[in-house]
Scaffold this active site. Structure first.
Site, PDB file in Angstrom:
ATOM      1  N   SER A 153       0.981  -1.087   0.043  1.00  0.00           N
ATOM      2  CA  SER A 153      -0.003  -0.011   0.060  1.00  0.00           C
ATOM      3  C   SER A 153       0.866   1.515   0.046  1.00  0.00           C
ATOM      4  O   SER A 153       1.539   1.418  -0.936  1.00  0.00           O
ATOM      5  CB  SER A 153      -1.032  -0.014   1.246  1.00  0.00           C
ATOM      6  OG  SER A 153      -1.886   0.955   1.154  1.00  0.00           O
ATOM      7  N   ASP A 252     -10.278  -3.721  -5.427  1.00  0.00           N
ATOM      8  CA  ASP A 252      -9.058  -2.573  -4.702  1.00  0.00           C
ATOM      9  C   ASP A 252      -9.094  -1.541  -5.579  1.00  0.00           C
ATOM     10  O   ASP A 252      -8.827  -1.479  -6.803  1.00  0.00           O
ATOM     11  CB  ASP A 252      -7.711  -3.154  -4.738  1.00  0.00           C
ATOM     12  CG  ASP A 252      -6.798  -2.119  -3.956  1.00  0.00           C
ATOM     13  OD1 ASP A 252      -7.148  -0.934  -3.735  1.00  0.00           O
ATOM     14  OD2 ASP A 252      -5.572  -2.501  -3.699  1.00  0.00           O
ATOM     15  N   HIS A 282      -8.307  -4.749  -0.838  1.00  0.00           N
ATOM     16  CA  HIS A 282      -6.695  -4.035  -0.179  1.00  0.00           C
ATOM     17  C   HIS A 282      -6.733  -4.249   1.213  1.00  0.00           C
ATOM     18  O   HIS A 282      -7.585  -4.400   1.957  1.00  0.00           O
ATOM     19  CB  HIS A 282      -7.137  -2.400  -0.697  1.00  0.00           C
ATOM     20  CG  HIS A 282      -5.935  -1.657  -0.163  1.00  0.00           C
ATOM     21  ND1 HIS A 282      -4.909  -1.540  -1.140  1.00  0.00           N
ATOM     22  CD2 HIS A 282      -5.604  -1.039   1.062  1.00  0.00           C
ATOM     23  CE1 HIS A 282      -4.095  -0.668  -0.629  1.00  0.00           C
ATOM     24  NE2 HIS A 282      -4.215  -0.605   0.696  1.00  0.00           N
TER      25      HIS A 282
END
Length: 308
Positions: A153, A252, A282
């Site tokens: 991320s 995501d 995610h």
């Protein structure tokens, strides 16, 4: 296993709301309450970035490595996620300990400074300083060719930015990087060019609205949004980048930008593998090694690490 209707209702409810820094951090810190952490094979260290002490934690794949300081093992230098605002090395204890065991690598996790107290580029500079120390053998005595940069991320963003900065400054040259559902763009409004932002940006935990708020908390000024070290997709020249693995998640909002970055890296002449984890959200990487999407990811990661 596809996401069923009942699960979609739950996810939509959990996706509601804004980013409130302190409450988000308190919620994230619950991950550190792990009864197994006493058994993780790890030790702490530190490096310095212009006088600032940056804690780093070393996770060993086995008891022998713990005894000899990881001698002879390859290394994963890991930058955690959390929107540049939340999470910590402590919260990622389980993730990094399992990563070390499953990849047979020493994992070095970096406690970079968080926004909004420390806005861009402070966290990036901490990560770069840690990478420079590792590649110059100030932390461990090892072959720089056996170091892989990795992050999930926001940590994937930092990983990509460190690779770009290393090329531009010519101080070290990463051989490999692993970007796990990375945040690479600078716009999650209705103006975003990516279908995944529109398709997955409201009801799958990480929302487009929250991504915009994370960017606002991370940036030092609006001009930062055009800086390739802030948003690597802004970089026009992606040549001379490490061999790269990009993992994306089907549900995501960041899916398409990760895959676009892979295409651009490949067009610039780099070796790139992009793998989309089907039915995944995610953040799935933090769910633990027994979770099937995590197991699938480690199979892909290990194939990548074993390639020459």
């Amino acid at each position: 296993m596809a996401i069923n209707k009942a699960m979609k209702v739950v996810l939509k409810a959990l996706s509601y709301g804004d980013i409130e820094v302190e409450s988000s951090r308190q919620f994230a810190n619950l991950k550190s309450l792990d009864p197994m952490k006493l058994f993780y094979k790890k030790y702490n260290g530190k490096i310095y970035n212009e006088g600032h002490e940056i804690p780093v934690r070393f996770y060993m794949p086995d008891e022998k490595s713990l005894e000899n300081g990881g001698k002879g093992k390859p290394v994963l230098l890991f930058f955690h996620g959390g929107g540049w605002v939340t999470e910590s090395v402590e919260n990622y204890d389980r993730v990094c300990a399992r990563m070390a065991q499953d990849t047979d690598h020493v994992v070095v996790s970096v406690e970079y400074r968080l926004a909004p107290e420390h806005r861009f580029p402070t966290g990036l500079q901490d990560c770069y300083a840690a990478a420079k120390a590792l590649y110059s053998r100030r932390i461990m005595e090892l072959d720089p060719g056996r170091i892989t940069l990795a992050g999930d991320s926001a940590g994937g963003n930092l990983c990509a930015a460190v690779s770009l900065m290393a090329r531009d400054r010519e101080e070290f040259a990463p051989a490999r990087q692993i970007l796990i559902y990375p945040a690479l763009n600078n716009d999650y409004t209705d103006h975003s060019p990516y279908a995944s932002v529109k398709e997955n940006g409201q009801s799958y935990l990480l929302t487009a609205k929250k991504m915009e708020q994370y960017l606002e908390l991370y940036q030092g000024s609006p001009a930062d949004r055009q800086n390739p070290y802030f948003a690597p997709l802004c970089e026009k020249d992606l040549s001379r980048q490490p061999r790269t693995l990009i993992l994306t998640a089907e549900y995501d909002p960041l899916r398409d930008e990760g895959e676009e970055y892979g295409r651009r890296l490949k067009e610039a002449g780099n070796q790139v593998s992009v793998y989309q984890v089907k039915d995944a959200l995610h953040g799935f990487f933090a769910l633990g090694i027994k979770y099937y999407h995590v197991q699938e990811s480690f199979q892909v990661i290990n194939r990548f690490l074993k390639e020459e």
